[in-house]
Enzyme design. Structure first.
Site, PDB file in Angstrom:
ATOM      1  N   GLN A  27       0.804  -1.220   0.000  1.00  0.00           N
ATOM      2  CA  GLN A  27       0.000   0.000   0.000  1.00  0.00           C
ATOM      3  C   GLN A  27       0.838   1.270   0.000  1.00  0.00           C
ATOM      4  O   GLN A  27       0.411   2.297  -0.518  1.00  0.00           O
ATOM      5  CB  GLN A  27      -0.909   0.030   1.234  1.00  0.00           C
ATOM      6  CG  GLN A  27      -2.089  -0.922   1.184  1.00  0.00           C
ATOM      7  CD  GLN A  27      -2.982  -0.743   2.406  1.00  0.00           C
ATOM      8  OE1 GLN A  27      -2.653  -0.016   3.336  1.00  0.00           O
ATOM      9  NE2 GLN A  27      -4.108  -1.414   2.410  1.00  0.00           N
ATOM     10  N   TYR A  54       4.358 -11.114   3.915  1.00  0.00           N
ATOM     11  CA  TYR A  54       3.844  -9.762   3.708  1.00  0.00           C
ATOM     12  C   TYR A  54       4.412  -9.183   2.417  1.00  0.00           C
ATOM     13  O   TYR A  54       5.636  -9.070   2.251  1.00  0.00           O
ATOM     14  CB  TYR A  54       4.199  -8.844   4.878  1.00  0.00           C
ATOM     15  CG  TYR A  54       3.564  -9.223   6.209  1.00  0.00           C
ATOM     16  CD1 TYR A  54       2.516 -10.137   6.288  1.00  0.00           C
ATOM     17  CD2 TYR A  54       4.018  -8.657   7.393  1.00  0.00           C
ATOM     18  CE1 TYR A  54       1.950 -10.464   7.497  1.00  0.00           C
ATOM     19  CE2 TYR A  54       3.448  -8.989   8.614  1.00  0.00           C
ATOM     20  CZ  TYR A  54       2.418  -9.897   8.660  1.00  0.00           C
ATOM     21  OH  TYR A  54       1.858 -10.232   9.872  1.00  0.00           O
ATOM     22  N   SER A 152       1.412 -17.764  16.298  1.00  0.00           N
ATOM     23  CA  SER A 152       0.397 -16.775  15.952  1.00  0.00           C
ATOM     24  C   SER A 152      -0.919 -17.470  15.640  1.00  0.00           C
ATOM     25  O   SER A 152      -0.951 -18.413  14.837  1.00  0.00           O
ATOM     26  CB  SER A 152       0.841 -15.957  14.738  1.00  0.00           C
ATOM     27  OG  SER A 152      -0.152 -15.015  14.363  1.00  0.00           O
ATOM     28  N   ASN A 295      -0.879   7.089  17.776  1.00  0.00           N
ATOM     29  CA  ASN A 295      -1.057   5.801  18.453  1.00  0.00           C
ATOM     30  C   ASN A 295      -0.171   5.635  19.686  1.00  0.00           C
ATOM     31  O   ASN A 295      -0.581   5.017  20.666  1.00  0.00           O
ATOM     32  CB  ASN A 295      -0.799   4.653  17.479  1.00  0.00           C
ATOM     33  CG  ASN A 295      -1.887   4.527  16.425  1.00  0.00           C
ATOM     34  OD1 ASN A 295      -2.940   5.130  16.519  1.00  0.00           O
ATOM     35  ND2 ASN A 295      -1.619   3.733  15.404  1.00  0.00           N
TER      36      ASN A 295
END
Length: 329
Positions: A27, A54, A152, A295
């Site tokens: 992105q 990724y 995970s 954040n």
């Protein structure tokens, strides 16, 4: 930035981590990705999370470039193995010995480092004996190429089985990386208690529910241009579950609670997951450096119990708690 101990290990991680899923190499243009990493470092973040899958390995490459020249001892680099990164051959995925060892060496090259601090099984592999998987991880640990092992999205039962083998092999299994947010609480009933028994912490992903908990998605309005909901490469599929009117209406009612806490809605969401004592770190992502600044305001925040009760009351009816939703392909 504060740091928390990972499980019962001697490793500390920053309570807010920087992750580059769905951003670096896909992105976000590389220069902007590098700026985001610099902003994370400036904010005191020392823990960086990625995975070989990724952007089909590009995310690891960009992160390695972004961190090149930083003091390696001051960073905790985390990556993962399981999903395919090659042409889709029979050994290009899973947790078999061949794929784990070859993937680890490829990740080391892309990250420009000689060791991985936390190497994680990206999902549970039902096709491969768990003994084979844990033995391959043990060889990487004993060779000094990996310091700690994590998993995970494993179930409570899978975590307990893995922890038993890790003790037998004398390797540190220290973490689980699940999805966790105000809206997605499926780990609370079974996974968290199992992790506490076995000495693991959670490093959670999507604490702001793919951006929904920022409040930027409005009932009856088109998603903002450039947001994850408009990303046809995969982001829109992930977020679609939360774009229901009933969810967006409840999320909008969180705004005065965030104002009461003196936080943005995104920072409130990150602070909320950090109130769980089994959570060592919350992974944030960013497409712009200013998102990181926002954040990290969640670092060190202790939310008042009365405020937490208000959040539960507002979201009652739209929170997902079913532990059966923790599963692997």
């Amino acid at each position: 930035m504060e740091h928390r101990r990972l499980g019962r290990s001697g490793l500390f991680v920053s309570e807010i981590s920087y992750g580059n899923w769905l951003t670096h190499g896909s992105q976000v243009e590389e220069e902007r990705a590098l700026a985001c990493v610099r902003a994370a470092l400036d904010a005191g973040i020392t823990t960086f999370d990625t995975a070989d899958v990724y952007a089909n390995t590009a995310a690891e490459t960009v992160l390695g470039k972004a961190l090149h020249g930083q003091r390696r001892e001051s960073l905790e680099l985390c990556t993962k193995v399981f999903f395919p990164t090659g042409p889709g051959g029979p050994n290009d995925s899973g947790l078999g010995r061949k794929h784990i060892l070859e993937s680890a060496h490829a990740s080391l090259r892309r990250l420009q480092t000689d060791h991985i601090d936390l190497y994680q099984a990206h999902r549970f592999d039902r096709r491969t004996p768990l003994e084979e998987t844990m033995s391959a991880f043990a060889d990487l640990v004993h060779a000094g190429k990996v310091n700690y092992i994590g998993v995970s999205e494993w179930t409570a039962e899978q975590i307990s089985r893995g922890a038993a083998l890790a003790r037998e092999l004398r390797i540190p299994l220290v973490s689980n990386q699940p999805q966790y947010s105000m809206l997605w609480r499926v780990i609370e009933e079974q996974v968290v208690p199992a992790a506490e028994r076995e000495g693991l912490s959670q490093i959670v992903w999507s604490p702001i529910a793919q951006g929904v908990l920022t409040g930027k998605y409005q009932q009856g309005a088109k998603p903002p241009e450039g947001s994850r909901a408009t990303d046809t490469a995969g982001g829109s599929d992930m977020i679609a579950h939360w774009l229901r009117d009933e969810v967006l209406e409840r999320v909008a009612r969180l705004r005065p609670i965030a104002e009461e806490a003196g936080l943005s809605m995104a920072a409130l969401a990150v602070a909320w997951v950090l109130q769980n004592t089994n959570v060592a770190s919350a992974i944030i992502g960013a497409s712009r450096p200013e998102q990181i600044t926002d954040n990290v305001a969640a670092a060190g925040v202790a939310l008042d119990p009365a405020l937490l009760t208000k959040i539960d009351e507002v979201l009652d009816g739209v929170v997902e708690t079913n532990p059966g939703l923790t599963r692997s392909p």
